[in-house]
Design a protein around this motif. Sequence first.
Motif: not given
Length: 309
Positions: A189-218
Amino acid sequence: MLIKPEIGSSHNTGNHYSFFKYALSATSAAVLASLMLQNPEERRARSEEIEQPKLVAELVTGMKFPLTLEMPPFQVTPYQGQRAGYVYKMGPKGVGYYPDAHRGGNKYVNVDTESKQQHLIGIGMRCMLQKCEFALAQAYAIGLYIDESFLEDASQGQTKHLDSRPLEDPRVRKTLRLVMAREVKGPHIAKGFDRTLINVLRKLTNSKKSPGKDALKKFTSIFSNCGTLQQNDDVMLYMPGDGSLTIFIRGESRGRIDSQLLCDAIMEMYIGSKPVGPLIRSNFIAGYAMAAKDGLANVQQPPGSVPCP
């Protein structure tokens, strides 16, 4: 409404809520309390008066969803004994340690400590490659619950129409309830969420270094450490409109993450322009429109559901 702390709990939040504790109304809870004071005959008679939550079933799998949920306050900090200058109480962010008002600390007034009733507006299926007709492709059924708190526009001091705020508006208090269609390991489940949400975060922030990555890791670490979920086990993602996300797994509060960006990404994943399940998106939006027109209480058969026998 204070939650009794569980001393010595190994979890950060330590609160355990069964599925039907979500669904019990405040009235039902009062009736249950009164039953303890009656003899067996009276208890049997009164128990018949207790309203059980009405259920509907997901269209494909038949997995059941209550029409209403009551999301209770939760612990911000587990109880760890007395602390000088602090009291353990319900505060603006939940149950935790707050400065003692009698010793010069902040006074928390008008804090809503009651559980939040939310109403189901739509159900859909998350399936691999959108092949929901095959049982092996079915991952989980998902329902979206919202409450009417967003109808009140505090800044204007007036009630506004439901559709004046889009469903993805962060002020809309909402809960996503996921019910597993088959046995699945937490790390999967964790892998599926990570794979999908990392791309969504990049889209929302227009950056590959999204500030939401730490929250996604948690977020994903909670699933990595939750063990194996069985068929019909549920996951609740509670977003009360304050930029926080609380995760419940099998009725147990597993943690709170303060990240509006992560909340936005999760909703974008399901109702954005490229949703993980097109029917999930269409059912959620259709149910939201029904609620806007007729009121939440009148959505008795949300899109994607059938009545339970």
